[in-house]
Motif scaffolding. Sequence first.
Motif, PDB file in Angstrom:
ATOM      1  N   ASN A 241      78.070 -19.320  57.427  1.00 45.02           N
ATOM      2  CA  ASN A 241      78.860 -18.767  58.523  1.00 45.02           C
ATOM      3  C   ASN A 241      78.944 -17.247  58.515  1.00 45.02           C
ATOM      4  OD1 ASN A 241      79.941 -21.160  59.983  1.00 45.02           O
ATOM      5  ND2 ASN A 241      80.781 -21.653  57.975  1.00 45.02           N
ATOM      6  N   GLU A 242      78.761 -16.631  57.365  1.00 41.58           N
ATOM      7  CA  GLU A 242      78.946 -15.194  57.253  1.00 41.58           C
ATOM      8  C   GLU A 242      77.649 -14.433  57.013  1.00 41.58           C
ATOM      9  OE1 GLU A 242      81.835 -13.956  57.759  1.00 41.58           O
ATOM     10  OE2 GLU A 242      83.021 -15.777  57.713  1.00 41.58           O
ATOM     11  N   GLY A 243      76.587 -15.149  56.614  1.00 46.72           N
ATOM     12  CA  GLY A 243      75.365 -14.479  56.182  1.00 46.72           C
ATOM     13  C   GLY A 243      74.790 -13.521  57.203  1.00 46.72           C
ATOM     14  N   SER A 244      74.466 -14.030  58.403  1.00 54.25           N
ATOM     15  CA  SER A 244      73.837 -13.179  59.412  1.00 54.25           C
ATOM     16  C   SER A 244      74.761 -12.055  59.847  1.00 54.25           C
ATOM     17  CB  SER A 244      73.428 -14.027  60.624  1.00 54.25           C
ATOM     18  OG  SER A 244      74.563 -14.653  61.200  1.00 54.25           O
ATOM     19  N   ARG A 245      76.066 -12.369  59.928  1.00 48.96           N
ATOM     20  CA  ARG A 245      77.032 -11.345  60.348  1.00 48.96           C
ATOM     21  C   ARG A 245      77.120 -10.226  59.319  1.00 48.96           C
ATOM     22  NH1 ARG A 245      83.499 -12.465  61.336  1.00 48.96           N
ATOM     23  NH2 ARG A 245      84.109 -10.301  61.687  1.00 48.96           N
ATOM     24  N   LYS A 246      77.168 -10.591  58.042  1.00 52.34           N
ATOM     25  CA  LYS A 246      77.259  -9.581  56.981  1.00 52.34           C
ATOM     26  C   LYS A 246      75.990  -8.737  56.928  1.00 52.34           C
ATOM     27  CE  LYS A 246      81.287 -10.922  55.301  1.00 52.34           C
ATOM     28  NZ  LYS A 246      82.489 -10.075  55.406  1.00 52.34           N
ATOM     29  N   ILE A 247      74.851  -9.395  57.025  1.00 46.36           N
ATOM     30  CA  ILE A 247      73.581  -8.674  56.985  1.00 46.36           C
ATOM     31  C   ILE A 247      73.484  -7.697  58.159  1.00 46.36           C
ATOM     32  CG2 ILE A 247      71.075  -8.927  57.198  1.00 46.36           C
ATOM     33  CD1 ILE A 247      71.369 -11.584  55.681  1.00 46.36           C
ATOM     34  N   PHE A 248      73.885  -8.165  59.348  1.00 46.46           N
ATOM     35  CA  PHE A 248      73.834  -7.301  60.522  1.00 46.46           C
ATOM     36  C   PHE A 248      74.794  -6.123  60.370  1.00 46.46           C
ATOM     37  CE2 PHE A 248      75.311  -6.036  64.750  1.00 46.46           C
ATOM     38  CZ  PHE A 248      74.101  -5.744  65.367  1.00 46.46           C
ATOM     39  N   THR A 249      76.014  -6.376  59.853  1.00 46.04           N
ATOM     40  CA  THR A 249      76.996  -5.304  59.681  1.00 46.04           C
ATOM     41  C   THR A 249      76.498  -4.254  58.700  1.00 46.04           C
ATOM     42  OG1 THR A 249      78.808  -6.858  60.132  1.00 46.04           O
ATOM     43  CG2 THR A 249      79.379  -4.785  59.038  1.00 46.04           C
ATOM     44  N   VAL A 250      75.974  -4.727  57.559  1.00 52.28           N
ATOM     45  CA  VAL A 250      75.439  -3.790  56.561  1.00 52.28           C
ATOM     46  C   VAL A 250      74.270  -3.005  57.148  1.00 52.28           C
ATOM     47  CG1 VAL A 250      74.269  -3.616  54.337  1.00 52.28           C
ATOM     48  CG2 VAL A 250      76.234  -5.142  54.585  1.00 52.28           C
ATOM     49  N   SER A 251      73.396  -3.687  57.877  1.00 52.85           N
ATOM     50  CA  SER A 251      72.258  -3.012  58.501  1.00 52.85           C
ATOM     51  C   SER A 251      72.723  -1.951  59.497  1.00 52.85           C
ATOM     52  CB  SER A 251      71.352  -4.027  59.211  1.00 52.85           C
ATOM     53  OG  SER A 251      70.872  -5.000  58.313  1.00 52.85           O
ATOM     54  N   TRP A 252      73.766  -2.272  60.241  1.00 48.76           N
ATOM     55  CA  TRP A 252      74.307  -1.326  61.224  1.00 48.76           C
ATOM     56  C   TRP A 252      74.865  -0.079  60.534  1.00 48.76           C
ATOM     57  CZ3 TRP A 252      73.624  -0.808  66.175  1.00 48.76           C
ATOM     58  CH2 TRP A 252      74.489  -0.012  66.926  1.00 48.76           C
ATOM     59  N   ILE A 253      75.567  -0.280  59.446  1.00 50.79           N
ATOM     60  CA  ILE A 253      76.108   0.855  58.689  1.00 50.79           C
ATOM     61  C   ILE A 253      74.970   1.698  58.095  1.00 50.79           C
ATOM     62  CG2 ILE A 253      77.486   1.509  56.664  1.00 50.79           C
ATOM     63  CD1 ILE A 253      79.188  -0.997  57.208  1.00 50.79           C
ATOM     64  N   VAL A 254      73.949   1.025  57.565  1.00 52.06           N
ATOM     65  CA  VAL A 254      72.802   1.738  56.987  1.00 52.06           C
ATOM     66  C   VAL A 254      72.082   2.553  58.058  1.00 52.06           C
ATOM     67  CG1 VAL A 254      70.520   1.419  55.939  1.00 52.06           C
ATOM     68  CG2 VAL A 254      72.482   0.112  55.088  1.00 52.06           C
ATOM     69  N   ILE A 255      71.924   1.976  59.251  1.00 48.69           N
ATOM     70  CA  ILE A 255      71.275   2.703  60.351  1.00 48.69           C
ATOM     71  C   ILE A 255      72.056   3.975  60.680  1.00 48.69           C
ATOM     72  CG2 ILE A 255      70.781   2.617  62.826  1.00 48.69           C
ATOM     73  CD1 ILE A 255      70.053  -0.354  62.426  1.00 48.69           C
TER      74      ILE A 255
END
Length: 526
Positions: free
Chosen positions: A3-17
């Motif tokens: 339930n959290e995997g894709s959301r966490k990955i996307f959030t971290v990716s957004w911060i990294v960008i």
Amino acid sequence: MINEGSRKIFTVSWIVIHALIFSMAFLNYFFSDNLNGPRQTFGMTYVFARSAAVVLHFDAAVILFPVCRNLVSIVRQTPLNNVISFDENIEFHKAIGWSLLFFTIVHTVSHWVNFYRLAVAKNGGVLMWLQLNFATGPGLTGYVMLISLFIMVATATQKARRAHFNRFWYLHHLFIPFFGAWAFHGAFCMIQPDREPKCSDIASFWKYWIASGTIYIGERVLREIRARQTTYISKVVMHPSKVVEIQIKKNNITTKAGQYIFLCCPEVSIWQWHPFTLTSTPEEDYISVHIRVVGDFTEALAKKLGCNFEEEAKLRKKNQDRIKSQYDGIDISSDIQKVLPRVMVDGPFGSASEDVFKFEVAMLVGAGIGVTPFASILKSIWYRVTYPKKSTKLRKVYFFWICRDYDSFEWFQSLLLAIEEQDIQQFIEIHTYLTGRLRHSEVGNIHVNDDGNVKDTITGLRSPTQFGRPNWDKIFSNMREQHPASDVGAFFCGPKPLGKQIHTKCNLWSQGFEDGTRFYFGKGKF
């Protein structure tokens, strides 16, 4: 990860960008041999101001995409929805808004320091600092943007929005002067590079905004086109607990169970569009919504529809001898002399509840008026099972309805009664919970009517009403035992704390191995 995997990955990716954009811009403005003059004059605050501006341009390029609801409804049906949770589009919009606020503050404070250093270098004092802020193109447009942004953020916080939704709605349109001022903010070439051409790359904001802005404007135009299509109210039903049902006829509209629409009543306000979950099914020849009358807009709408809940309360009082759960709503549109107001409909749009038919086992949890999206889903299931023209992957449905007070069960129970009467109990398992404290008169009514009846005294259903809050650990444990090696879709609509609790239980009781039972959480959001 379920339930959290894709959301966490996307959030971290957004911060990294964001970090990469800021870092690359910082290195560019810090080492560029064409910016020695500005760096000597202003120092490091010039580098910070320009780097923050680059991030702001990136945020401005994407902030409108999450509120392009037609676009979101389309892409959420693609495999991309497995990577990016498009049901969190409004949360994503808010996150970009906070990013805009943060980097705007960095940009503004840095330029305040820059103006101070320029005023000191030219011996202009406070007067020159004020002139740079309020008597220059970048200064004036900057303050238009700053004030607009602060007002939008202040009125968009959850507390402020819930207290005064109309204020939030109207003031959020300050994004128009905000973007308008931004278009000219960099066009004045105030801080110039060392070499010619010094003003070749100014006012480039439109390049970032053009894609999302064009799609957003297109969606607003599409809303106006849809609003002018022939739409009329065919029936108005006044239900208990200040709930009004509106049945609407509109040509050429195609819906799916679990979707929602935006509704506007010009006699209340031509500018206000509010989201409501559809309670009708695709198999019916009308669309319907059930609205809890709790705010300014819903109260004004109910008044225009002719709802008078004081009279409804008196009518219910005259029928105390009847079992409450068998009391239906009152059709107040049958008066041929009554002229119903015009309404405009935009949509429908997709939501998480729309995915219920993708699972073999579905767990539907509705609390209070949050039960409305499941009205459409349950009726659609009923149609598919009774008239199997369209196949469904569903094999078992568990419906949990949680209400605080005795009267809240009434307006929805007729649908549940119809489901039980069709003898599909083996397909849909209904569980009702009453969490509030009963009044003495209600206890007496239950005691008098509960004379060994097969049906529940409160709801009239075969499944008994349980008092108190559900034991979610026991429910999830039993479901995991009954459905091993299955993917269970858990769909919720209701108060945020309860949704968070069910979300946590989905994560807790999911089994990570290949043959385990996994609970996928979905929450209805607008």
